[in-house]
Design a protein around this motif. Structure first.
Motif, PDB file in Angstrom:
ATOM      1  N   HIS A  78      26.172  61.108  48.066  1.00  0.00           N
ATOM      2  CA  HIS A  78      26.453  62.590  48.437  1.00  0.00           C
ATOM      3  C   HIS A  78      26.336  63.497  47.107  1.00  0.00           C
ATOM      4  N   LEU A  79      25.667  64.763  46.550  1.00  0.00           N
ATOM      5  CA  LEU A  79      25.472  65.041  45.841  1.00  0.00           C
ATOM      6  C   LEU A  79      25.398  66.428  45.946  1.00  0.00           C
ATOM      7  N   LEU A  80      26.000  67.042  45.220  1.00  0.00           N
ATOM      8  CA  LEU A  80      25.528  69.501  44.942  1.00  0.00           C
ATOM      9  C   LEU A  80      25.567  69.261  43.096  1.00  0.00           C
ATOM     10  N   ALA A  81      24.350  69.451  43.870  1.00  0.00           N
ATOM     11  CA  ALA A  81      23.114  70.317  42.545  1.00  0.00           C
ATOM     12  C   ALA A  81      23.926  71.864  42.353  1.00  0.00           C
ATOM     13  N   GLU A  82      23.657  71.916  41.385  1.00  0.00           N
ATOM     14  CA  GLU A  82      23.300  72.914  40.894  1.00  0.00           C
ATOM     15  C   GLU A  82      21.778  73.717  39.844  1.00  0.00           C
ATOM     16  N   VAL A  83      21.213  74.054  40.836  1.00  0.00           N
ATOM     17  CA  VAL A  83      19.427  74.903  39.894  1.00  0.00           C
ATOM     18  C   VAL A  83      19.887  75.981  38.869  1.00  0.00           C
ATOM     19  N   THR A 201      13.395  57.017  51.824  1.00  0.00           N
ATOM     20  CA  THR A 201      14.509  56.967  52.324  1.00  0.00           C
ATOM     21  C   THR A 201      15.280  58.124  54.504  1.00  0.00           C
ATOM     22  N   ARG A 202      15.202  57.018  55.202  1.00  0.00           N
ATOM     23  CA  ARG A 202      15.177  58.036  56.637  1.00  0.00           C
ATOM     24  C   ARG A 202      16.533  59.742  56.446  1.00  0.00           C
ATOM     25  N   GLU A 203      16.272  60.096  57.165  1.00  0.00           N
ATOM     26  CA  GLU A 203      16.576  61.462  57.570  1.00  0.00           C
ATOM     27  C   GLU A 203      18.014  61.639  56.209  1.00  0.00           C
ATOM     28  N   PRO A 204      16.937  61.673  55.132  1.00  0.00           N
ATOM     29  CA  PRO A 204      18.282  62.571  54.455  1.00  0.00           C
ATOM     30  C   PRO A 204      18.692  64.006  54.856  1.00  0.00           C
ATOM     31  N   THR A 205      20.436  64.977  54.166  1.00  0.00           N
ATOM     32  CA  THR A 205      20.133  65.847  54.188  1.00  0.00           C
ATOM     33  C   THR A 205      20.079  66.910  53.374  1.00  0.00           C
ATOM     34  N   ILE A 206      19.290  68.011  53.180  1.00  0.00           N
ATOM     35  CA  ILE A 206      19.046  68.670  52.189  1.00  0.00           C
ATOM     36  C   ILE A 206      19.282  69.856  52.614  1.00  0.00           C
ATOM     37  N   GLN A 207      20.498  70.396  52.147  1.00  0.00           N
ATOM     38  CA  GLN A 207      20.497  72.327  52.190  1.00  0.00           C
ATOM     39  C   GLN A 207      20.709  72.658  51.255  1.00  0.00           C
ATOM     40  N   ARG A 208      21.175  74.572  51.671  1.00  0.00           N
ATOM     41  CA  ARG A 208      21.189  75.455  50.837  1.00  0.00           C
ATOM     42  C   ARG A 208      22.557  75.767  50.761  1.00  0.00           C
ATOM     43  N   GLN A 209      23.447  75.435  49.558  1.00  0.00           N
ATOM     44  CA  GLN A 209      24.765  76.235  49.790  1.00  0.00           C
ATOM     45  C   GLN A 209      25.508  77.552  48.664  1.00  0.00           C
ATOM     46  N   GLY A 210      25.399  78.836  49.376  1.00  0.00           N
ATOM     47  CA  GLY A 210      25.728  79.671  47.810  1.00  0.00           C
ATOM     48  C   GLY A 210      24.344  80.093  47.491  1.00  0.00           C
ATOM     49  N   ASP A 212      23.175  79.201  44.552  1.00  0.00           N
ATOM     50  CA  ASP A 212      21.900  78.182  43.769  1.00  0.00           C
ATOM     51  C   ASP A 212      22.644  77.341  43.594  1.00  0.00           C
ATOM     52  N   ARG A 213      22.973  77.079  44.503  1.00  0.00           N
ATOM     53  CA  ARG A 213      23.887  75.229  45.438  1.00  0.00           C
ATOM     54  C   ARG A 213      22.831  74.847  46.551  1.00  0.00           C
ATOM     55  N   ILE A 214      22.355  73.144  45.815  1.00  0.00           N
ATOM     56  CA  ILE A 214      22.293  72.711  46.845  1.00  0.00           C
ATOM     57  C   ILE A 214      22.958  70.888  47.210  1.00  0.00           C
ATOM     58  N   LEU A 215      23.253  71.308  48.590  1.00  0.00           N
ATOM     59  CA  LEU A 215      24.049  69.993  49.345  1.00  0.00           C
ATOM     60  C   LEU A 215      22.680  69.077  49.237  1.00  0.00           C
ATOM     61  N   ILE A 216      23.130  67.624  49.117  1.00  0.00           N
ATOM     62  CA  ILE A 216      21.977  66.487  48.936  1.00  0.00           C
ATOM     63  C   ILE A 216      22.649  65.586  49.586  1.00  0.00           C
ATOM     64  N   GLN A 217      22.188  64.839  50.640  1.00  0.00           N
ATOM     65  CA  GLN A 217      22.744  63.717  51.212  1.00  0.00           C
ATOM     66  C   GLN A 217      22.118  62.586  51.171  1.00  0.00           C
ATOM     67  N   VAL A 218      22.470  61.845  51.282  1.00  0.00           N
ATOM     68  CA  VAL A 218      21.047  60.470  51.540  1.00  0.00           C
ATOM     69  C   VAL A 218      21.599  59.091  51.813  1.00  0.00           C
ATOM     70  N   ALA A 367       6.724  69.722  40.626  1.00  0.00           N
ATOM     71  CA  ALA A 367       7.945  70.194  39.880  1.00  0.00           C
ATOM     72  C   ALA A 367       8.855  70.481  40.650  1.00  0.00           C
ATOM     73  N   LEU A 368       9.829  70.043  39.996  1.00  0.00           N
ATOM     74  CA  LEU A 368      11.056  71.140  40.023  1.00  0.00           C
ATOM     75  C   LEU A 368      10.532  72.570  39.394  1.00  0.00           C
ATOM     76  N   PRO A 369      11.151  73.526  39.852  1.00  0.00           N
ATOM     77  CA  PRO A 369      10.519  75.025  38.759  1.00  0.00           C
ATOM     78  C   PRO A 369      12.160  75.069  37.893  1.00  0.00           C
ATOM     79  N   ALA A 370      13.328  74.631  37.647  1.00  0.00           N
ATOM     80  CA  ALA A 370      14.195  74.673  37.453  1.00  0.00           C
ATOM     81  C   ALA A 370      14.863  73.299  36.922  1.00  0.00           C
ATOM     82  N   GLY A 371      15.837  73.097  36.623  1.00  0.00           N
ATOM     83  CA  GLY A 371      16.469  71.944  36.348  1.00  0.00           C
ATOM     84  C   GLY A 371      17.689  71.518  36.785  1.00  0.00           C
ATOM     85  N   LEU A 372      18.042  70.781  37.169  1.00  0.00           N
ATOM     86  CA  LEU A 372      19.335  70.804  38.286  1.00  0.00           C
ATOM     87  C   LEU A 372      20.949  70.207  37.367  1.00  0.00           C
TER      88      LEU A 372
END
Length: 553
Positions: A78-83, A201-210, A212-218, A367-372
């Motif tokens: 489980h990761l919470l990333a800020e772009v 990887t099977r069925e990751p959860t990748i969704q926007r939160q707020g 500038d944040r992204i929730l990633i569950q793999v 390429a990611l448009p910005a760092g995480l």
């Protein structure tokens, strides 16, 4: 009268058999999962699917789709990333400088000489030698402004232009920053999804939160570090002209130039033009390979626009070095030996095979448009998931046995028919979940338990209606027929309202709520099918064989 056409009987049993066949692999989950992984690996190696299936030990004629286990059941990361959206502002203004410089040069008679000044991430500050020409400089800069590409900012421009003495100030407008933030988040979401999909990887959860944040569950990833290594690299690839090289990392350079370190040679630094000739955004493919000396490398290919830029530059700069830059480090700076048409080439460096493969994956995904910036990192062990699975199994078994016993004691032989339909119902549920590749979470198990409890509701309505018809001195055949006919509207109304609730939960919810909604919605469909068609078919087949004069329900 009690009769069902032959084609309907065949269709009902065909649906049941197909659903149970699709559900079968889940009874051998570990074996089938190993089979699927082996098939993928062998096919990548160039073997035929038949050989792959044979080598993996699962019959090729059987279905092999599984219900994917979610993070709470399988374990994972489980990761919470800020772009870092500010990175995009800087890149945008850096890419704009050559265009602004050329436009001001054309107006040199009015503005004089120009020099880029130290600027913030979202601005360009340009000093002109003739302050009296500031109005002309502002006019030239405003001509470069474009409408903001956002529906909510219709009519707005992307640049704000002003003057401060002899300094021209060009900044991104508020509307453009808002639009860029949204585009950056959407692009980051898509690229993260592509990178994770490349790993299989099977069925990751990748969704926007707020904002500038992204929730990633793999599920299935062993550690947070492993996942961050896949998605945390921006992989910004650029091809930039080389001005010079040296050993001073702090060398002073004029505006429009930058000093970057060499990836291979420690202590070596290159002075480059900031504006790239071609960027990784114009890549269409990247594959791991080996160079002419047998060392790991990466082959790449540009799209038509990038190929034209690359070809034109190499034709005009034969004998000049050309830096290949990845994430602000110079991978290599080969000298252009000849014109390179076609838009393809090779990236060489001190790579291992693993590093060249990883680089190819990153470049191919984009390429990611910005760092995480990773604000939250958690690794969920498979032991916790196994405990949840065991608890879910116990809950399902208890609910299942309780319903079976209740139905048999309450309705006798008809309750036995309902129990058979319930077993088929659960099989159809897992079959459909496997077919659509759904992810099963702990709330999803709760939805299955609820489905088991609700599955007999329709049968209870039908059987109670048959009892009422029998009390009205109806014959057995007529009572059964009217029982199904008159209970149909009540069954339909009750299940439609529940299904609408499941649809709303799926549309408005996320993560665990969606998992519950999926199993509940599919469970309603399979429950109605088994209650109206399967149970009735079993009753009709029994009645045709025995022809009872009286029945007890």
């Amino acid at each position: 009268m009690l009769q069902i056409d032959l084609w309907k009987r065949v269709l009902i049993w065909a649906v049941c058999i197909a659903g149970l066949a699709l559900a079968l692999p889940n009874a051998f989950y570990t074996r089938v999962e190993t089979h699927n992984d082996a098939v993928a690996a062998i096919e990548v190696a160039g073997e035929t699917p038949e050989l792959a299936a044979k080598s993996a030990g699962w019959p090729s004629f059987l279905p092999s789709s599984l219900v994917n286990l979610g993070l709470d059941l399988r374990g994972g990361v489980h990761l919470l990333a800020e772009v870092q959206v500010e990175d995009v502002y800087k890149a945008r203004m850096d890419s704009m400088w050559p265009e602004l410089r050329n436009a001001l040069r054309d107006a040199r008679n009015d503005v004089g000489t120009i020099r880029l000044q130290p600027s913030g991430d979202d601005e360009l500050r340009v000093k002109i030698s003739q302050p009296e020409g500031m109005a002309r400089a502002i006019e030239v800069a405003r001509a470069l402004s474009q409408p903001v590409s956002s529906i909510t900012a219709a009519g707005a421009r992307d640049l704000d232009v002003s003057g401060d003495g002899d300094v021209l100030i060009v900044t991104l407008s508020e509307a453009e920053r808002t639009a860029m933030d949204d585009r950056t988040l959407q692009q980051a979401l898509e690229i993260i999804r592509r990178r994770i999909d490349e790993v299989g990887t099977r069925e990751p959860t990748i969704q926007r939160q707020g904002a500038d944040r992204i929730l990633i569950q793999v599920p299935g990833i062993g550690s947070a570090e492993e996942l961050i290594a896949i998605i945390g690299t921006t992989a910004q690839l650029t091809f930039q002209p080389v001005i010079g090289r040296g050993s001073n990392a702090d060398a002073s350079v004029p505006g429009g130039q930058e000093v970057l370190p060499s990836l291979d040679e420690e202590g070596l630094y290159y002075t480059l033009e900031t504006a790239p000739v071609v960027t990784g955004e114009e890549l269409t493919d990247a594959q791991p390979a080996f160079d002419q000396n047998g060392r790991p490398a990466v082959n790449f290919r540009f799209n038509p626009t990038g190929a034209r830029k690359f070809g034109d530059y190499t034709a005009q700069n034969i004998g000049s070095p050309f830096a290949i830059v990845l994430d602000n480090e110079v991978i290599s700076a080969p000298v252009i030996q000849s014109h390179i048409p076609g838009g393809s080439g090779i990236i060489t460096g001190n790579f291992t095979v693993e590093e060249s493969t990883k680089l190819a994956v990153l470049l191919r995904a984009g390429a990611l448009p910005a760092g995480l910036n990773f604000l939250e990192q958690r690794t969920i062990g498979p032991e916790l998931g196994q405990d949840s699975i065991d608890a879910g199994k116990i809950a399902c078994i208890v609910a299942f046995v309780a319903v079976l016993v209740f139905m048999f004691l309450s309705y006798g032989l008809f309750g036995f028919f309902a129990n058979i339909a319930l077993l088929i119902n659960v099989g159809l549920l897992f079959g459909l979940l496997s077919l659509i590749g759904a992810t099963l979470t702990l709330p999803g198990i709760a939805g299955i338990v609820l489905t088991i409890g609700m599955a007999v509701d329709a049968n209870v309505l039908i059987f109670e209606r048959i009892r009422e018809e029998l009390k009205s001195a109806r014959g057995p055949a007529r009572a059964i027929d009217l029982g199904y006919e008159k209970a149909l509207s009540a069954i339909t109304d009750a299940n439609i309202t529940t299904f609408i609730t499941a649809v709303i939960l799926f549309a408005m919810g996320s993560g665990p709520v969606r998992g519950f909604a999926i199993t509940l919605g599919i469970g309603i469909l399979t429950s109605v099918f088994t209650a109206i068609f399967v149970t009735r078919l079993l009753v009709v087949m029994w009645f045709e064989r025995t022809r009872p004069k009286t029945i007890e329900v």
